[in-house]
Design a protein around this motif. Structure first.
Motif, PDB file in Angstrom:
ATOM      1  N   THR A 158     -64.104 -10.265  12.787  1.00  0.00           N
ATOM      2  CA  THR A 158     -65.281 -10.406  12.385  1.00  0.00           C
ATOM      3  C   THR A 158     -65.631 -11.243  13.127  1.00  0.00           C
ATOM      4  O   THR A 158     -66.907 -12.311  12.622  1.00  0.00           O
ATOM      5  CB  THR A 158     -65.321 -11.042  11.129  1.00  0.00           C
ATOM      6  N   GLY A 159     -65.773 -11.745  14.400  1.00  0.00           N
ATOM      7  CA  GLY A 159     -65.585 -12.726  15.278  1.00  0.00           C
ATOM      8  C   GLY A 159     -67.108 -12.616  15.723  1.00  0.00           C
ATOM      9  O   GLY A 159     -67.817 -11.671  15.858  1.00  0.00           O
ATOM     10  N   THR A 160     -67.518 -13.607  16.745  1.00  0.00           N
ATOM     11  CA  THR A 160     -68.578 -13.778  17.719  1.00  0.00           C
ATOM     12  C   THR A 160     -68.225 -12.488  18.902  1.00  0.00           C
ATOM     13  O   THR A 160     -67.023 -12.152  19.699  1.00  0.00           O
ATOM     14  CB  THR A 160     -69.055 -14.715  18.359  1.00  0.00           C
ATOM     15  N   LEU A 161     -69.053 -12.315  19.875  1.00  0.00           N
ATOM     16  CA  LEU A 161     -68.909 -11.600  21.020  1.00  0.00           C
ATOM     17  C   LEU A 161     -68.334 -12.230  22.051  1.00  0.00           C
ATOM     18  O   LEU A 161     -67.137 -11.645  22.843  1.00  0.00           O
ATOM     19  CB  LEU A 161     -70.506 -11.267  21.989  1.00  0.00           C
ATOM     20  N   ASP A 162     -68.140 -13.267  22.231  1.00  0.00           N
ATOM     21  CA  ASP A 162     -67.330 -14.150  23.596  1.00  0.00           C
ATOM     22  C   ASP A 162     -66.217 -14.314  22.540  1.00  0.00           C
ATOM     23  O   ASP A 162     -65.276 -14.000  23.182  1.00  0.00           O
ATOM     24  CB  ASP A 162     -67.722 -16.143  23.362  1.00  0.00           C
ATOM     25  N   GLN A 163     -65.603 -14.330  21.536  1.00  0.00           N
ATOM     26  CA  GLN A 163     -64.490 -14.267  21.242  1.00  0.00           C
ATOM     27  C   GLN A 163     -63.597 -12.407  21.038  1.00  0.00           C
ATOM     28  O   GLN A 163     -62.882 -12.715  21.512  1.00  0.00           O
ATOM     29  CB  GLN A 163     -64.485 -14.526  19.281  1.00  0.00           C
ATOM     30  N   ALA A 164     -64.618 -11.547  21.322  1.00  0.00           N
ATOM     31  CA  ALA A 164     -63.943 -10.089  21.244  1.00  0.00           C
ATOM     32  C   ALA A 164     -63.409 -10.055  22.307  1.00  0.00           C
ATOM     33  O   ALA A 164     -62.400  -9.862  23.041  1.00  0.00           O
ATOM     34  CB  ALA A 164     -65.039  -9.653  20.621  1.00  0.00           C
ATOM     35  N   LYS A 165     -64.428 -10.971  23.419  1.00  0.00           N
ATOM     36  CA  LYS A 165     -64.086 -10.763  24.939  1.00  0.00           C
ATOM     37  C   LYS A 165     -62.817 -11.662  25.093  1.00  0.00           C
ATOM     38  O   LYS A 165     -62.530 -10.752  26.405  1.00  0.00           O
ATOM     39  CB  LYS A 165     -65.151 -10.862  25.567  1.00  0.00           C
ATOM     40  N   ILE A 190     -72.833  -6.875  16.991  1.00  0.00           N
ATOM     41  CA  ILE A 190     -71.957  -7.069  17.684  1.00  0.00           C
ATOM     42  C   ILE A 190     -71.278  -5.633  18.550  1.00  0.00           C
ATOM     43  O   ILE A 190     -70.678  -5.411  20.130  1.00  0.00           O
ATOM     44  CB  ILE A 190     -70.157  -8.018  17.639  1.00  0.00           C
ATOM     45  N   LEU A 191     -70.811  -5.139  17.774  1.00  0.00           N
ATOM     46  CA  LEU A 191     -70.047  -3.608  18.092  1.00  0.00           C
ATOM     47  C   LEU A 191     -70.988  -2.848  18.985  1.00  0.00           C
ATOM     48  O   LEU A 191     -69.736  -2.253  19.646  1.00  0.00           O
ATOM     49  CB  LEU A 191     -69.448  -3.261  16.253  1.00  0.00           C
ATOM     50  N   PRO A 192     -72.190  -2.406  19.006  1.00  0.00           N
ATOM     51  CA  PRO A 192     -72.913  -1.962  20.379  1.00  0.00           C
ATOM     52  C   PRO A 192     -71.873  -2.457  21.822  1.00  0.00           C
ATOM     53  O   PRO A 192     -72.243  -1.912  22.199  1.00  0.00           O
ATOM     54  CB  PRO A 192     -73.902  -1.870  19.626  1.00  0.00           C
ATOM     55  N   GLN A 193     -71.815  -3.558  21.795  1.00  0.00           N
ATOM     56  CA  GLN A 193     -72.165  -3.980  22.939  1.00  0.00           C
ATOM     57  C   GLN A 193     -70.545  -4.505  23.305  1.00  0.00           C
ATOM     58  O   GLN A 193     -70.074  -4.699  24.829  1.00  0.00           O
ATOM     59  CB  GLN A 193     -72.489  -5.927  23.129  1.00  0.00           C
ATOM     60  N   ILE A 194     -69.314  -3.787  22.413  1.00  0.00           N
ATOM     61  CA  ILE A 194     -67.999  -3.477  23.001  1.00  0.00           C
ATOM     62  C   ILE A 194     -67.261  -1.455  22.967  1.00  0.00           C
ATOM     63  O   ILE A 194     -68.147  -0.980  22.355  1.00  0.00           O
ATOM     64  CB  ILE A 194     -66.934  -4.301  21.577  1.00  0.00           C
TER      65      ILE A 194
END
Length: 255
Positions: A158-165, A190-194
Motif C-alpha cells: 500500500t506504499g508509494t510509487l517510489d517504494q514500489a519501484k 499508483i497501480l496504473p504506473q506498475i
C-alpha cells in the motif's frame, strides 16, 4: 479463467460446514489456488487441517508473523522447524516487521526476519513479507540480505510509487489486495504506473475486505472484486488480469 489468492488465512474458519461454504464459493468464483501463510505455532495445525481437506487447492507456507515475535521467538521458531518438513512448503512466510502495534521487539523482529530469510535461501524458497509502518526497516534488511536467492512477495503493498519501484528492483512481486478498491486507499493512483508482470493478487482474508463487502469478514471468493478493479485501472479484461497474475504466482511459488 483461474484466479490465484496468494495470501489467505482461510484456515481460521474451523467449522467444517462454514469452511466448506467458503471453499465452494471460491471455486464458484474461479478462485482455485489458495496460498496459506502461517502466523505462529498455534496456526500450524489449523493450516494443516485445511490442507488435508482440500489438497488440490491449498498451498502452505511456514513462518513466524512479526506480531508474534516476542522474547521467546527463537524457541517458537525451533518448534516450527519440524512442521516445515511435514508437507511441501511453497514459501517462508509471512515474515517481516510490524511497528504499527508495538515497537518493543523491533530488534527481535529483525533477527527473526533475517533467520527466516536464511531458511528460505537454504530451501530455495521465496519469502512472503509482512510490512506495516516499517518500510525503511524492511527494505534495509532486504538490502542486507540481497543475493540471487532472495525473492518473493511484498504482501499487502500500500506504499508509494517510489517504494514500489524499490521493491520491484529487488526482484519482488507486489501483493495487491482489497485496499485497491478503497476510495482513499491510494493504490488507484499508483497501480496504473506498475506493469502487471510485477503484481500478484491476494485477499488476506478474513482481513482487508474489498468493496462492496468492506466492513464484513473477508473471504477468498471476493478476489474477483480485486481483479476487476485492477482490470479497470489497466483498462484490460478481468480474464487478462487473472491470467497474468496467476502466471506470476506460478513463477514465484514454482507451482
Amino acid at each position: 479463467m483461474v484466479l490465484t489468492d496468494t495470501h489467505t488465512h482461510l484456515y481460521y474458519q474451523t467449522d467444517n460446514v462454514l469452511r466448506a461454504g467458503l471453499m465452494q464459493r471460491c471455486l464458484d468464483n474461479k478462485v482455485e489456488r489458495l496460498f496459506l501463510p502461517n502466523v505462529d505455532t498455534a496456526s500450524i495445525p489449523l493450516m494443516f487441517d485445511l490442507l488435508d481437506a482440500y489438497p488440490a487447492n491449498c498451498y502452505p507456507m511456514m513462518g513466524l508473523h512479526p506480531c508474534s515475535v516476542k522474547a521467546d521467538w527463537e524457541h517458537e521458531l525451533m518448534l516450527m522447524q519440524p512442521a516445515i518438513h511435514k508437507y511441501t512448503m511453497y514459501a517462508i512466510g509471512e515474515i517481516g516487521i510490524d511497528l504499527y502495534w508495538d515497537k518493543t521487539f523491533l530488534t527481535e523482529q529483525i533477527q527473526a526476519f533475517k533467520l527466516q530469510i536464511k531458511w528460505a535461501k537454504q530451501m530455495n524458497l521465496p519469502i512472503v513479507i509482512h510490512c506495516r509502518d516499517a518500510f525503511d526497516e524492511v527494505y534495509q534488511v532486504l538490502l542486507d540480505e540481497q543475493d540471487e536467492k532472495l525473492r518473493g512477495i511484498f504482501h499487502c503493498f500500500t506504499g508509494t510509487l517510489d517504494q514500489a519501484k524499490k521493491i520491484i528492483a529487488l526482484g519482488f512481486y507486489l501483493g495487491i489486495g482489497g485496499v485497491v478498491t478503497y476510495k482513499n486507499g491510494g493504490l488507484d493512483k499508483i497501480l496504473p504506473q506498475i506493469d502487471l508482470r510485477h503484481i500478484v493478487l491476494e485477499t488476506d482474508s478474513p482481513y482487508l475486505t474489498p468493496v462492496p463487502y468492506r466492513g464484513k469478514p473477508n473471504e477468498s471468493s471476493y478476489l474477483p472484486y480485486i481483479a476487476q478493479k485492477v482490470a479497470e485501472l489497466h483498462q484490460i479484461s478481468i480474464e487478462a488480469v487473472a491470467d497474468i497474475t496467476t502466471q506470476n504466482s506460478k513463477k514465484v511459488f514454482g507451482v
